[in-house]
Motif scaffolding. Sequence first.
Motif, mmCIF file in Angstrom:
data_model
loop_
_atom_site.group_PDB
_atom_site.id
_atom_site.type_symbol
_atom_site.label_atom_id
_atom_site.label_comp_id
_atom_site.label_asym_id
_atom_site.label_seq_id
_atom_site.Cartn_x
_atom_site.Cartn_y
_atom_site.Cartn_z
ATOM 1 N N ASN A 1 54.035 38.970 39.447
ATOM 2 C CA ASN A 1 53.145 39.827 38.504
ATOM 3 C C ASN A 1 52.511 39.404 37.146
ATOM 4 O O ASN A 1 52.115 39.418 36.588
ATOM 5 N N LYS A 2 51.274 37.860 37.934
ATOM 6 C CA LYS A 2 50.491 37.407 36.938
ATOM 7 C C LYS A 2 49.289 38.019 37.634
ATOM 8 O O LYS A 2 49.056 38.892 38.529
ATOM 9 N N PRO A 3 48.125 37.206 36.231
ATOM 10 C CA PRO A 3 47.080 37.869 37.079
ATOM 11 C C PRO A 3 46.508 37.404 38.272
ATOM 12 O O PRO A 3 47.323 36.313 38.768
ATOM 13 N N ALA A 4 45.189 37.960 38.395
ATOM 14 C CA ALA A 4 44.870 37.781 40.132
ATOM 15 C C ALA A 4 44.873 36.007 40.575
ATOM 16 O O ALA A 4 45.462 35.288 41.355
ATOM 17 N N ALA A 5 43.997 35.161 39.614
ATOM 18 C CA ALA A 5 43.378 34.002 39.582
ATOM 19 C C ALA A 5 44.962 33.286 39.427
ATOM 20 O O ALA A 5 45.233 32.120 40.166
ATOM 21 N N ASP A 6 45.924 33.716 38.521
ATOM 22 C CA ASP A 6 47.400 32.646 38.626
ATOM 23 C C ASP A 6 48.020 33.415 39.810
ATOM 24 O O ASP A 6 48.839 32.404 40.488
ATOM 25 N N ALA B 1 44.896 46.896 50.934
ATOM 26 C CA ALA B 1 44.706 48.030 49.646
ATOM 27 C C ALA B 1 45.398 47.300 48.421
ATOM 28 O O ALA B 1 44.777 47.508 47.315
ATOM 29 N N HIS B 2 46.443 47.279 48.506
ATOM 30 C CA HIS B 2 46.663 46.943 47.574
ATOM 31 C C HIS B 2 46.835 45.512 47.138
ATOM 32 O O HIS B 2 46.489 45.192 45.389
ATOM 33 N N CYS B 3 46.673 44.589 48.117
ATOM 34 C CA CYS B 3 46.305 42.977 47.880
ATOM 35 C C CYS B 3 45.029 43.411 46.907
ATOM 36 O O CYS B 3 44.656 42.492 46.211
ATOM 37 N N VAL B 4 43.493 44.191 47.729
ATOM 38 C CA VAL B 4 42.812 44.069 47.333
ATOM 39 C C VAL B 4 42.101 44.928 45.731
ATOM 40 O O VAL B 4 42.158 43.825 44.963
ATOM 41 N N ARG B 5 43.204 45.145 45.423
ATOM 42 C CA ARG B 5 43.764 45.729 44.142
ATOM 43 C C ARG B 5 43.997 44.959 43.050
ATOM 44 O O ARG B 5 43.719 44.332 41.637
ATOM 45 N N ARG B 6 45.347 43.974 43.987
ATOM 46 C CA ARG B 6 45.844 43.003 42.879
ATOM 47 C C ARG B 6 44.601 41.664 42.833
ATOM 48 O O ARG B 6 45.150 40.635 41.866
ATOM 49 N N PHE B 7 44.589 41.225 44.084
ATOM 50 C CA PHE B 7 44.320 39.525 43.660
ATOM 51 C C PHE B 7 42.235 39.993 43.597
ATOM 52 O O PHE B 7 41.511 38.791 43.541
#
Length: 264
Positions: free
Chosen positions: A92-97, A229-235
Amino acid sequence: MTDGLRFAFGTLSVLPVRVDRWDRPTAGRAMLWAPLVGVVLGGLAALLGGGLRLLDGGPLLAAVACVAALAALTRGLHLDGLADVADGLGSNKPAADALRIMKASDIGPFGVVVLLLALFTQVAALAQAFGGSARLGAFGVVLAAATGRASLLRGCLDGTPSARPDGLGATVAGTVLPRSALVTGVLLVAAAAGGGWAAGGAGTAGLRLAVGALLALACGLGCAALLLAHCVRRFGGITGDVLGAMVETATTAALVVWCLFAAA
């Protein structure tokens, strides 16, 4: 096309294939061959599992052998991707982390749990299919392996971004043209329906299993697309780990649907 075929087998399996070209055009052609890689790997695993079933090894042993064979034939590449993505999403961290967590060599609690659940589900579903017959279990392995690798077509479709500027994800992201993916998809649908019909034999059983094979294919690809779709939104895009997680997600979902029809 030969370079693409080499790329596909060289990166998606442990089979001794020399990769002569490593560029984006070749990567795009390789992804079109990915379902064939699944058929070959699934066929090898099915020979082992089906042989054990015919030798009265039992459905559970046959299922474990198939899942283990698929893992060995890929060096656990896709399973590793599934665990890494679970850790990245679970943090649940920002994309870079999250991407840094995914790139780390260790495995966290989310990865362990998801990995075990996926493997247990695959074994349970295959055991149910092998309980029907060696033929139903063997076809289920091939169908699931092909479905898993077919999900890479969607993961690498034109317009899909890469989450990193380098790595496998950056090499293959956006390399598959929709028209080429459609042609491969039509061939895969025809093969799945024909294989399901052959596994069921003549009559209504063949028709039921042909429908079951198509639903297993659709469900597997649909679940992988949702994960994408979820991974593209998150990462912010795909990585090699995301593609591996898609393969295992599609494989697992396809096995679950197939076992419901095979056991009926």
